[in-house]
Each structure stands twice: as structure tokens, then as C-alpha cells.
Scaffold this active site. Structure first.
Site, PDB file in Angstrom:
ATOM      1  N   ASP A   1       0.767  -1.277   0.180  1.00  0.00           N
ATOM      2  CA  ASP A   1       0.017   0.074  -0.011  1.00  0.00           C
ATOM      3  C   ASP A   1       0.855   1.359   0.035  1.00  0.00           C
ATOM      4  OD1 ASP A   1      -2.025  -1.905   0.472  1.00  0.00           O
ATOM      5  OD2 ASP A   1      -2.970  -0.743   2.194  1.00  0.00           O
ATOM      6  N   ASP A   2       0.343   2.175  -0.317  1.00  0.00           N
ATOM      7  CA  ASP A   2       0.493   3.678  -0.191  1.00  0.00           C
ATOM      8  C   ASP A   2       1.683   4.007  -1.264  1.00  0.00           C
ATOM      9  OD1 ASP A   2      -1.008   3.354   1.896  1.00  0.00           O
ATOM     10  OD2 ASP A   2       0.512   3.875   3.397  1.00  0.00           O
TER      11      ASP A   2
ATOM     12  N   HIS B   1      -5.949   2.919  -3.765  1.00  0.00           N
ATOM     13  CA  HIS B   1      -5.911   3.411  -2.514  1.00  0.00           C
ATOM     14  C   HIS B   1      -6.422   4.732  -2.135  1.00  0.00           C
ATOM     15  CE1 HIS B   1      -5.097   2.013   1.404  1.00  0.00           C
ATOM     16  NE2 HIS B   1      -3.883   2.828   1.687  1.00  0.00           N
TER      17      HIS B   1
ATOM     18  N   HIS C   1      -5.272   9.305  -0.095  1.00  0.00           N
ATOM     19  CA  HIS C   1      -5.316   8.485   1.243  1.00  0.00           C
ATOM     20  C   HIS C   1      -6.059   9.097   2.431  1.00  0.00           C
ATOM     21  CE1 HIS C   1      -3.314   5.849   4.490  1.00  0.00           C
ATOM     22  NE2 HIS C   1      -3.206   5.240   3.488  1.00  0.00           N
TER      23      HIS C   1
ATOM     24  N   HIS D   1       3.718  -2.219   3.122  1.00  0.00           N
ATOM     25  CA  HIS D   1       3.788  -0.955   2.439  1.00  0.00           C
ATOM     26  C   HIS D   1       5.041  -0.875   1.730  1.00  0.00           C
ATOM     27  CE1 HIS D   1       0.755  -0.894   5.631  1.00  0.00           C
ATOM     28  NE2 HIS D   1       0.180   0.418   5.124  1.00  0.00           N
TER      29      HIS D   1
END
Ligand code: NI
Length: 307
Positions: free
Chosen positions: A10-11, A60, A64, A150
Site C-alpha cells: 500500500d501507499d 488506494h 489517502h 507498505h
């Protein structure tokens, strides 16, 4: 069923992502990246590379954002911004959505995307420690697991070669999220980029069940405020189908020490999820009906302050 596991990141994309892609390519592993729109705009070449190398891109959101803090229009804008950034960079539009912070609600479901959560949280962002990331992943993983990491953490890139080796040593086949929920391990090379045929819009996916078609995961712990504390209803089949958590402070609930469960605010008022770390308090407000997914150990619940 094959012992399949999906690695998810993620991210990103971040400066760390290319090193992760190098490791994945060397090991012939395909993973799923839930990218943030503003990160994609900063590094479009990285998501193009990920796609070209067979990885799946998920959404995502654009910035965020905690979607449960937004109204329906703002939720759609965040989702669209994430999808548009990926589309501009790669020409494909992601359909899978991972809500930031694992926070979602009926309104988020109604935005019409499959919600991909996880059942194995490495907490890599917290430990920033490669050995700890590997240990947590191996502690919790099982057949059908979705592992949350991540691609913003250098320690995660450090951990990945050993993690892949250990998972394979334990007999796992590493697949993408669409493969985990939609296809058998035998068809690994074919990566569908529009997996809507395998997913139900608005449903949430955390782990592939051992048998049968994938269904929304039942492992939701429902918390209710009671005068004498909070009751938690665990999924059917758990021995502790309902437990009462005593409340040392009136109106304050102490959620589960069981990892990986969600809570849903079934009260009529707003509930604050918070953590007293000694110097900071990380809070989320759950409106009636909101759900929060993730490892909630150490968090506290209380009715949100009025006003
Ligand atoms: Ni995130």
C-alpha cells in the site's frame, strides 16, 4: 485448494518501490499494489513498470483520505481521483479498492467497488524492522491469506527476499489478489486487470475461504455499548461467540486482544476509536454503521464527545 497467498503493498509508489519490484521480478512473484493517486502522479513510470511486470494495481484513493470522514460525493471524488491517476499513467483503470486505514461504511460500499482488506497485518509501517515484518507475516499467514505491507518502508524491501523464501518453503504459492479470489494457482500467468467478474462490488474481501466461492468475510466483531461495559459478538463458530468486556471507565470500551478483527459501530451515536500512546492519541470517529478494519489491539472505544 492450493496454498495461495497474496502479497499486497500500500501507499506507493515511493522511492522504495523499484527495489521491491526488482526482488519480485527476480523471484518471479506477482503482487498487488494499492497505489495512492498523488504518489502515482509523482512517479508514473513506477506504476507503468509494475503493470508491465505483471503486477495488479488497485486503488488506494487520490490522497489517502479516511473515507468515513467524507460525504458520498467526496468519497466518489477520492476514488475517482485514485483511479484517474492510474489511468493517466497506465491506460488501465483499477477496480479493486482498498480503503485507507481500513475504514469504510455503507456509503463507501455503495460507491461500487470490491473492497480488498487483509487478514495478515505485518505492521511494517510501525516496526520499520525487516525481521519483525517477516516474523509477523509468518505468524499470521495461512492458506488464502492477504498480507498487508507498505512499499513506502525500506525495511519492507529488506524483508521481502526472506519472506518470499520462507513462504515458498512453507509450500505457499504467491499470487495476485484477483488470482487469489478468482483463479486457481494453475493459471497464475494470466492476470486479469478488470477482475469484476470475480468480485462483487461493495463486498469486502480479506481471505480466500478454503472451499466454495469467495464471500464477504464473516470475521467482524460487533461491539455494543452496555451499561456494564461492551459486548463483542464474534463470528459464528467461535467458542466465545459473545464476550463482555468490563469497562473500568464508564463508557469506555477496550476492544479485542484478538488480532485482525474489525468492529462496526452499531450504536446510534458516534464512537471514537483512540489509542493512548503516552504522548499522542490517534483517533478515528465511527459514525453509526461505520466499520473499521485492522489490528485493533491496544485501541480504546468511547462515545464521541458531543459537538
Ligand atoms: Ni494506506
Amino acid at each position: 485448494m492450493a496454498r495461495c497467498v497474496a502479497l499486497t503493498f500500500d501507499d506507493g509508489p515511493s522511492p522504495v518501490t523499484p527495489r521491491l519490484l526488482d526482488t519480485l521480478a527476480a523471484a518471479h512473484v506477482r503482487a498487488t499494489f494499492f497505489v495512492v493517486g498523488r504518489q502515482v502522479r509523482a512517479r508514473p513510470e513506477v506504476v507503468r513498470r509494475a503493470l508491465a511486470e505483471g503486477h495488479v494495481l488497485g486503488n488506494h484513493t487520490g490522497s489517502h483520505a479516511r473515507l468515513t470522514a467524507l460525504d458520498a460525493d467526496q468519497i466518489r471524488q477520492e476514488i475517482t481521483a485514485g483511479a484517474e491517476a492510474v489511468h493517466r499513467a497506465t491506460g488501465v483503470r483499477p477496480t479493486l479498492l482498498r480503503p485507507p486505514f481500513g475504514a469504510f461504511s455503507a456509503t463507501v460500499r455503495q460507491a461500487g467497488h470490491p473492497l480488498v482488506l487483509w487478514d495478515t497485518d505485518t505492521l511494517d509501517w510501525q516496526s520499520k524492522d525487516a525481521a519483525e515484518t517477516v516474523r509477523r507475516a509468518l505468524d499470521r499467514v495461512g492458506p488464502g491469506s492477504v498480507v498487508l505491507m507498505h512499499d513506502t518502508e525500506p525495511s519492507t524491501a529488506d524483508a521481502l527476499p526472506e519472506l518470499i523464501g520462507r513462504l515458498r518453503g512453507a509450500g505457499y504459492t504467491l499470487v495476485t489478489v484477483p488470482q487469489l479470489f478468482g483463479l486457481s494457482a494453475a493459471s497464475v500467468p494470466s492476470v486479469p486487470l478488470s477482475p469484476s467478474t470475480h468480485f462483487t462490488n461493495g463486498a469486502d474481501y480479506r481471505r480466500r475461504p478454503a472451499t466454495g466461492v469467495p464471500t464477504p468475510h464473516p470475521n467482524t466483531v460487533t461491539w455494543r455499548h452496555r451499561p456494564d461495559g461492551c459486548s463483542a459478538r464474534f463470528p459464528d463458530g467461535c467458542p466465545d461467540a459473545e464476550v463482555l468486556v468490563p469497562s473500568p471507565v464508564p463508557g469506555v470500551c477496550y476492544p479485542t486482544d484478538r488480532p485482525g478483527f474489525a468492529l462496526r459501530n452499531e450504536t446510534v451515536g458516534e464512537v471514537e476509536l483512540y489509542r493512548d500512546t503516552g504522548c499522542t492519541v490517534r483517533a478515528a470517529t465511527l459514525h453509526p454503521g461505520d466499520e473499521q478494519y485492522g489490528d485493533l489491539r491496544g485501541f480504546l472505544l468511547r462515545p464521541a464527545p458531543a459537538g
